[in-house]
Design a protein around this motif. Structure first.
Motif, PDB file in Angstrom:
ATOM      1  N   VAL A  74       0.769  -1.212   0.115  1.00 45.12           N
ATOM      2  CA  VAL A  74      -0.135   0.121   0.135  1.00 45.12           C
ATOM      3  C   VAL A  74       0.806   1.233   0.055  1.00 45.12           C
ATOM      4  CG1 VAL A  74      -1.767  -1.230   1.101  1.00 45.12           C
ATOM      5  CG2 VAL A  74      -0.129  -0.034   2.558  1.00 45.12           C
ATOM      6  N   LYS A  75       0.248   2.384  -0.504  1.00 44.48           N
ATOM      7  CA  LYS A  75       1.022   3.518  -0.428  1.00 44.48           C
ATOM      8  C   LYS A  75       0.584   4.326   0.659  1.00 44.48           C
ATOM      9  CE  LYS A  75       1.611   3.948  -5.432  1.00 44.48           C
ATOM     10  NZ  LYS A  75       1.450   4.786  -6.887  1.00 44.48           N
ATOM     11  N   VAL A  76       1.548   4.947   1.416  1.00 43.29           N
ATOM     12  CA  VAL A  76       1.260   5.836   2.618  1.00 43.29           C
ATOM     13  C   VAL A  76       1.436   7.285   2.284  1.00 43.29           C
ATOM     14  CG1 VAL A  76       1.679   6.282   5.049  1.00 43.29           C
ATOM     15  CG2 VAL A  76       2.209   3.806   4.177  1.00 43.29           C
ATOM     16  N   ASP A  77       0.364   7.906   2.213  1.00 43.41           N
ATOM     17  CA  ASP A  77       0.381   9.371   2.018  1.00 43.41           C
ATOM     18  C   ASP A  77       1.084   9.978   3.052  1.00 43.41           C
ATOM     19  OD1 ASP A  77      -0.902  12.377   2.534  1.00 43.41           O
ATOM     20  OD2 ASP A  77      -1.743  11.301   0.402  1.00 43.41           O
ATOM     21  N   GLU A  78       1.593  10.858   2.630  1.00 44.83           N
ATOM     22  CA  GLU A  78       2.620  11.852   3.642  1.00 44.83           C
ATOM     23  C   GLU A  78       1.749  12.541   4.764  1.00 44.83           C
ATOM     24  OE1 GLU A  78       4.316  15.414   1.997  1.00 44.83           O
ATOM     25  OE2 GLU A  78       2.911  15.743   0.265  1.00 44.83           O
ATOM     26  N   PHE A  79       0.568  12.806   4.412  1.00 41.80           N
ATOM     27  CA  PHE A  79      -0.382  13.265   5.548  1.00 41.80           C
ATOM     28  C   PHE A  79      -0.846  12.154   6.460  1.00 41.80           C
ATOM     29  CE2 PHE A  79      -0.190  16.297   1.849  1.00 41.80           C
ATOM     30  CZ  PHE A  79       0.179  17.329   2.778  1.00 41.80           C
ATOM     31  N   GLN A  80      -0.692  11.029   6.271  1.00 41.50           N
ATOM     32  CA  GLN A  80      -1.033   9.845   6.971  1.00 41.50           C
ATOM     33  C   GLN A  80      -0.241   9.486   8.049  1.00 41.50           C
ATOM     34  OE1 GLN A  80      -1.818   6.702   4.215  1.00 41.50           O
ATOM     35  NE2 GLN A  80      -3.943   7.251   3.587  1.00 41.50           N
ATOM     36  N   HIS A  81      -0.844   9.375   9.144  1.00 46.60           N
ATOM     37  CA  HIS A  81       0.026   9.080  10.500  1.00 46.60           C
ATOM     38  C   HIS A  81      -0.584   7.818  10.979  1.00 46.60           C
ATOM     39  CE1 HIS A  81       2.420  12.616  10.090  1.00 46.60           C
ATOM     40  NE2 HIS A  81       1.212  13.392   9.849  1.00 46.60           N
ATOM     41  N   TRP A  82       0.015   6.724  10.839  1.00 47.16           N
ATOM     42  CA  TRP A  82      -0.455   5.505  11.559  1.00 47.16           C
ATOM     43  C   TRP A  82       0.415   5.196  12.574  1.00 47.16           C
ATOM     44  CZ3 TRP A  82      -1.005   1.846   6.620  1.00 47.16           C
ATOM     45  CH2 TRP A  82      -2.170   2.373   5.642  1.00 47.16           C
ATOM     46  N   ASP A  83       0.242   6.345  13.492  1.00 46.78           N
ATOM     47  CA  ASP A  83       1.240   5.983  14.574  1.00 46.78           C
ATOM     48  C   ASP A  83       0.847   4.898  15.680  1.00 46.78           C
ATOM     49  OD1 ASP A  83       1.991   8.478  14.186  1.00 46.78           O
ATOM     50  OD2 ASP A  83       0.613   9.622  15.488  1.00 46.78           O
ATOM     51  N   GLU A  84      -0.393   4.400  15.791  1.00 43.96           N
ATOM     52  CA  GLU A  84      -0.466   2.928  16.283  1.00 43.96           C
ATOM     53  C   GLU A  84       0.135   1.801  15.781  1.00 43.96           C
ATOM     54  OE1 GLU A  84      -3.078   1.949  19.284  1.00 43.96           O
ATOM     55  OE2 GLU A  84      -1.737   3.678  19.486  1.00 43.96           O
ATOM     56  N   ILE A  85      -0.119   1.633  14.286  1.00 47.21           N
ATOM     57  CA  ILE A  85       0.517   0.441  13.690  1.00 47.21           C
ATOM     58  C   ILE A  85       2.032   0.522  13.883  1.00 47.21           C
ATOM     59  CG2 ILE A  85       0.889  -0.462  11.302  1.00 47.21           C
ATOM     60  CD1 ILE A  85      -1.959   0.247  10.682  1.00 47.21           C
ATOM     61  N   SER A  86       2.526   1.917  13.659  1.00 50.22           N
ATOM     62  CA  SER A  86       4.002   1.938  13.915  1.00 50.22           C
ATOM     63  C   SER A  86       4.380   1.604  15.260  1.00 50.22           C
ATOM     64  CB  SER A  86       4.235   3.589  13.525  1.00 50.22           C
ATOM     65  OG  SER A  86       5.791   3.732  13.645  1.00 50.22           O
ATOM     66  N   ARG A  87       3.619   1.983  16.188  1.00 51.33           N
ATOM     67  CA  ARG A  87       3.817   1.407  17.547  1.00 51.33           C
ATOM     68  C   ARG A  87       4.029   0.102  17.813  1.00 51.33           C
ATOM     69  NH1 ARG A  87       1.284   0.463  22.214  1.00 51.33           N
ATOM     70  NH2 ARG A  87      -0.651   0.826  21.180  1.00 51.33           N
ATOM     71  N   PHE A  88       3.006  -0.534  17.084  1.00 53.20           N
ATOM     72  CA  PHE A  88       2.927  -1.909  17.410  1.00 53.20           C
ATOM     73  C   PHE A  88       3.950  -2.748  16.561  1.00 53.20           C
ATOM     74  CE2 PHE A  88      -1.392  -1.597  18.897  1.00 53.20           C
ATOM     75  CZ  PHE A  88      -1.289  -2.825  20.003  1.00 53.20           C
ATOM     76  N   TYR A  89       4.592  -2.031  15.574  1.00 50.41           N
ATOM     77  CA  TYR A  89       5.636  -2.695  14.875  1.00 50.41           C
ATOM     78  C   TYR A  89       6.945  -2.513  15.574  1.00 50.41           C
ATOM     79  CZ  TYR A  89       4.584  -3.750   9.825  1.00 50.41           C
ATOM     80  OH  TYR A  89       3.965  -4.137   8.786  1.00 50.41           O
ATOM     81  N   GLU A  90       7.194  -1.625  16.290  1.00 52.97           N
ATOM     82  CA  GLU A  90       8.191  -1.380  17.329  1.00 52.97           C
ATOM     83  C   GLU A  90       8.237  -2.474  18.345  1.00 52.97           C
ATOM     84  OE1 GLU A  90      10.733   2.046  20.062  1.00 52.97           O
ATOM     85  OE2 GLU A  90       8.690   2.388  19.246  1.00 52.97           O
ATOM     86  N   GLU A  91       6.881  -2.486  18.906  1.00 47.85           N
ATOM     87  CA  GLU A  91       6.710  -3.543  20.102  1.00 47.85           C
ATOM     88  C   GLU A  91       7.230  -4.862  19.421  1.00 47.85           C
ATOM     89  OE1 GLU A  91       2.654  -5.274  21.992  1.00 47.85           O
ATOM     90  OE2 GLU A  91       3.163  -3.036  22.583  1.00 47.85           O
ATOM     91  N   SER A  92       6.576  -5.173  18.540  1.00 47.72           N
ATOM     92  CA  SER A  92       6.924  -6.766  17.781  1.00 47.72           C
ATOM     93  C   SER A  92       8.481  -6.923  17.445  1.00 47.72           C
ATOM     94  CB  SER A  92       5.873  -6.990  16.327  1.00 47.72           C
ATOM     95  OG  SER A  92       4.487  -6.557  16.709  1.00 47.72           O
ATOM     96  N   TYR A  93       8.845  -5.790  17.028  1.00 48.25           N
ATOM     97  CA  TYR A  93      10.373  -6.019  16.784  1.00 48.25           C
ATOM     98  C   TYR A  93      11.085  -6.346  18.004  1.00 48.25           C
ATOM     99  CZ  TYR A  93      15.293  -4.178  15.974  1.00 48.25           C
ATOM    100  OH  TYR A  93      16.538  -4.118  15.986  1.00 48.25           O
ATOM    101  N   ASN A  94      10.658  -5.421  19.185  1.00 49.82           N
ATOM    102  CA  ASN A  94      11.424  -5.812  20.435  1.00 49.82           C
ATOM    103  C   ASN A  94      10.940  -7.225  20.785  1.00 49.82           C
ATOM    104  OD1 ASN A  94      12.636  -3.139  20.808  1.00 49.82           O
ATOM    105  ND2 ASN A  94      10.661  -2.224  21.289  1.00 49.82           N
TER     106      ASN A  94
END
Length: 906
Positions: free
Chosen positions: A249-269
């Protein structure tokens, strides 16, 4: 569709009526029926169908059924459905079911309507399985008809059949793309009703949501992430599903998927928590890193970028070069918060400790202690070298005395506590000069109340005799230190060369500030300073009072601390990185030690178990031998007593002839003699035999006790031997000497009282006895030849052997002694029972330990990645922290350079 709606609502009859008609429909339809019937080619089905509807509306169900039963045109299937409705209203459910099921039609609307009618019927009757079948048919035919899908969902929820409810919701979400289904699915996920669904099952629904409503898409994705993140079975499959979706998918520069990004970090850890092997991570980590970087903003961006660069240093080919370049660009251009870096290292430390505890891996007790101190205390460390005992002399005599050979860390605490710490153990130490000699790598941590240390949150690291400290060990304290104070030892010549040589390792940490406290003013001369500054350009020099000026020294040192505190910029990050790396390195080194330890343990336990089994076998032989020996000894004693007793009893019985005289009543003489003989025997038993038996049996018990004590001595020797192999008191082999007490008690009971029944001695069926008894009775009655009879009786008594009677009396008296003898084997077994049981238990435990160690050893050798992969993962974590720290330093230097240029006007 309008016509079908009229058929469903039973309003078809209205199509046969004229507008503004005032007559009742029944009258009008009757007239139409008459008119149609008059036609040459007539078809009464339409009128009859319409009449049935009117009758149904007026609750004349029987009349309606009569009309609908005679429909023969295309309305016949609808008529059968209506007949089913009429039966339903009449409460004839079986007839209604039969009618609904008999409908044959190509109309999807009619099929769906019939299925819904059947569903209502079955639900009313409580036939759950049939209701399931009917509503499934209705939804599959036409989910929009009569709100079939909504009715189905409500039914599934009532039945708490969440699997079917989720399945239908996902299908309707994809089919209709309506918001109501989105929200319903999110609710199901949040309530935990999708846990058993494969993550890929939701891929299409997520795709539809992304296309129609990005906000709802993030909500569903986050809800599913929460659902799967704690599920070991579905966590990785979920990450693959979301990666596949985000990657395309394409992420628009004005889109902020903070929750998904946070879960990516949590999953990485979580993935880098030590629970996953590298082969599991290599397949999924590149997409996680790319997507995390793609979605991150703000503080997360630099963390994600550092993770990408760290992974690329090990598995560069697995990442797209564009992703790596973007990450490096982010790191070079974005400012980094050190506080975030500290949190990352704290998480790494926690993960490392958790993994070590679960897998019983030693990270080094000293490493752990130092890391914990750095995390918990926001203070500084001052390294003191040169003069021995300098720190203690400054801090006051209230501090405990510590041997001068020990490297000591002094810290403030409300209560005094002293510990000796190395990588193998942390132990309490008594404040004595003769405390245990320091092993390599061992330090002493002294905590005690001290105002100076408390005011400045300062700890002192005193390293006596620096020339003899191991260089690798010294690096630890240099790395921990925020500053160094060199105190030149009193009464020693000012040898600059020797001083520089001893401080050479400190030059490795160039940014460490160094202070020279010099007692001799001559050492402050320019030439002396120049020599030191050649090697330590940033060093500073301070005059300092001599050792005998105690109070002045304390005051000068306090002033020095105040003037130079803090000694160095915050290098907590560097300390943490150093000791985290050291802990990981230590864990690597323990891997080979663990394998060697397991091999040694297995060999040792195999040898011990083999020897224990040999001892068990030996005890079995000893048990049999001792039982046989003690039984034979007792039997010999009893046989000897029996032999002597046989002769004694014969003499006693023959001596009964003295009771025979010419005046005896020969008709009853045999009875009197029998009684006299028994009395004499009993008296002999009581006065002679029992004391003798008591003595002999007592001697036997003493002999038996001596023999059993020898066995116990042997067992004690075996205990000592095995315990020396184990290194502690593992084997205890105490036999049961209670059997000896039982023997004494039994013998005392058997030799105290004679309980023997009277023996028939003179009334046996022997020829001589029979003749004498007969002759006695005869001559006694005639009163002649009594002397002759007396002489014959005496002769018989004095020459008779009495063997039968004597054997009978001996057998009866010794019956219980014979039972006692037979019980010896059982008693000896009881004597050895506890030692044998203990040995068998130790053997069982030893074999279990061998098996456990062998399994662990085989696992280590067969799957070394189980141990090494988590350490590699922790190194990856550590490298991420190092990269953040490196770029933080570079960016700060760049900022300083720009500020300087601006200030200078360039």
């Amino acid at each position: 569709m309008a016509a079908e709606k009229q058929l469903i609502e039973k309003n078809f009859y209205q199509t046969l009526l004229k507008e503004n008609e005032t007559k009742h429909p029944i009258q009008l339809l009757g007239e139409l029926f008459q008119e149609e019937q008059k036609k040459v080619a007539y078809d009464l089905s339409y009128v009859r169908y319409a009449q049935g509807e009117v009758y149904f509306h007026h609750k004349d169900y029987e009349a309606a059924i009569f009309k609908w039963e005679n429909i023969e045109n295309e309305l016949a299937p609808w008529a059968r459905k209506n007949i089913g409705d009429a039966y339903f209203e009449l409460g004839l459910f079986s007839s209604a079911e039969e009618m609904y099921r008999s409908i044959e039609t190509d109309s999807k609307v009619l099929k769906a309507e019939a299925s819904l009618k059947l569903f209502s019927l079955y639900r009313l009757q409580g036939e759950k399985e049939k209701a399931y079948e009917a509503i499934r048919d209705a939804v599959s035919i036409n989910p929009d008809h009569g709100q079939a899908s909504t009715i189905a969902i409500q039914f599934y929820e009532e039945q708490e059949d969440w699997d079917k409810a989720v399945h239908l919701t996902v299908e309707e979400l994809i089919r209709t793309e309506k918001a109501e289904w989105f929200q319903r699915l999110i609710n199901y996920v949040e309530q935990g009703f999708v846990k058993e669904k494969e993550p890929d099952y939701f891929f299409k629904a997520l795709t539809v949501l992304y296309r129609t409503d990005v906000e709802q898409f993030e909500k569903l994705a986050v809800s599913l992430w929460r659902c799967y993140k704690h599920d070991q079975k579905y966590f990785i499959p979920w990450l693959k599903t979301i990666n596949n979706l985000i990657f395309n998918v394409k992420v628009d520069e004005f889109q902020h998927w903070d929750e998904i990004s946070r879960f990516y970090e949590e999953s990485y850890n979580k993935l880098l928590g030590g629970s996953y092997l590298l082969k599991e991570l290599q397949d999924i980590m590149p997409d996680i890193l790319a997507n995390w970087l793609k979605l991150s903003t703000g503080k997360q961006l630099s963390t994600a970028a550092a993770a990408v660069v760290a992974w690329s240093e090990i598995y560069r080919s697995s990442l797209d070069e564009k992703v790596i370049e973007e990450a490096e660009h982010v790191l070079a251009s974005v400012s980094h918060d050190r506080a975030d870096g500290h949190e990352a290292k704290k998480r790494l430390f926690a993960k490392l400790v958790d993994w070590a505890e679960i897998n019983q891996v030693n990270l080094g007790q000293k490493n752990h202690w130092i890391l914990k101190k750095i995390f918990e205390q926001n203070g500084h460390y001052l390294l003191i070298v040169g003069e021995s005992g300098f720190a203690r002399s400054l801090l006051g005599h209230s501090l405990p005395s510590i041997p001068s050979s020990k490297i000591t860390i002094y810290s403030h605490e409300d209560r005094t506590d002293i510990k000796q710490i190395n990588n193998e153990s942390i132990t309490d130490v008594f404040a004595k000069e003769d405390a245990a000699v320091r092993e390599d790598g061992t330090i002493v941590a002294v905590c005690a109340p001290n105002n100076l240390l408390n005011d400045h949150k300062l700890s002192l690291i005193e390293v006596p005799d620096i020339e003899h400290v191991d260089q690798e060990e010294l690096k630890e304290y240099i790395q921990l230190a925020d500053g160094l104070v060199y105190v030149h030892p009193e009464h020693q010549p000012a040898s600059v060369e020797k001083m520089i040589e001893s401080l050479a390792p400190i030059a490795l940490k160039k940014e460490l500030p160094i202070y020279f406290l010099l007692e001799d003013s001559g050492m402050l001369h320019d030439h002396f300073k120049e020599q030191i500054l050649d090697f330590f350009p940033e060093a500073e020099f301070f005059p300092f009072p001599s050792r005998n000026e105690g109070e002045k020294r304390k005051q000068s040192f306090a002033e020095f601390i105040h003037s130079r505190f803090p000694f160095h910029q915050d290098n907590k990050t560097e300390k943490l990185l150093f000791f985290l790396k050291k802990a990981i390195k230590y864990a690597y080194s323990k891997r080979m030690e663990l394998e060697q330890h397991l091999e040694e343990n297995i060999d040792k336990n195999k040898e011990i178990v083999s020897r224990l089994k040999g001892l068990i076998h030996s005890l079995g032989d000893m048990e049999n031998e001792k039982a046989k020996e003690l039984r034979q000894s007792l039997r010999s004693t009893l046989e000897e007593i029996k032999k002597d007793l046989h002769d004694e009893l014969r003499t006693i019985l023959r001596s009964a002839s003295k009771f025979i005289t010419e005046n005896s009543d020969f008709s009853h003489l045999h009875i009197e003699l029998n009684k006299k003989m028994n009395d004499q025997v009993k008296a002999h038993f009581a006065e002679t035999l029992l004391p003798k038996m008591s003595q002999k049996m007592g001697e036997w018990v003493s002999f038996a006790e001596s023999e059993l004590k020898q066995c116990q001595v042997y067992l004690d020797e075996m205990c000592e031997s095995f315990n020396s192999l184990y290194g502690h008191d593992r084997v205890k082999l105490m036999s049961d000497f209670k059997v000896v007490d039982d023997w004494r008690r039994d013998i005392d009971r058997l030799t105290t009282v004679v309980n023997i029944e009277e023996e028939n001695i003179m009334n046996r069926f022997k020829p001589a006895q029979v003749i004498l008894k007969g002759a006695g009775k005869l001559f006694s009655s005639i009163g002649k030849n009594k002397l002759f009879i007396a002489q014959q009786y005496k002769k018989y008594i004095e020459t008779e052997t009495f063997d039968d009677a004597i054997q009978s009396m001996i057998r009866k008296f010794f019956a219980q002694f014979d039972l006692f003898e037979k019980g010896i084997e059982r008693d000896v077994k009881m004597f050895f029972r506890e030692p044998v049981h203990n040995l068998e238990q130790i053997v069982q435990e030893g074999e279990q330990q061998i098996w456990t160690d062998q399994q662990q050893l085989d696992s280590l050798k067969t799957n070394p990645e189980i141990y090494y992969d988590p350490l590699t993962v922790f190194e990856l974590n550590l490298r991420q922290c190092e990269i953040l720290n490196e770029y933080h330093s570079l960016n700060n230097k760049a900022v300083e350079t720009n500020i300087n240029k601006f200030s200078s006007g360039d």
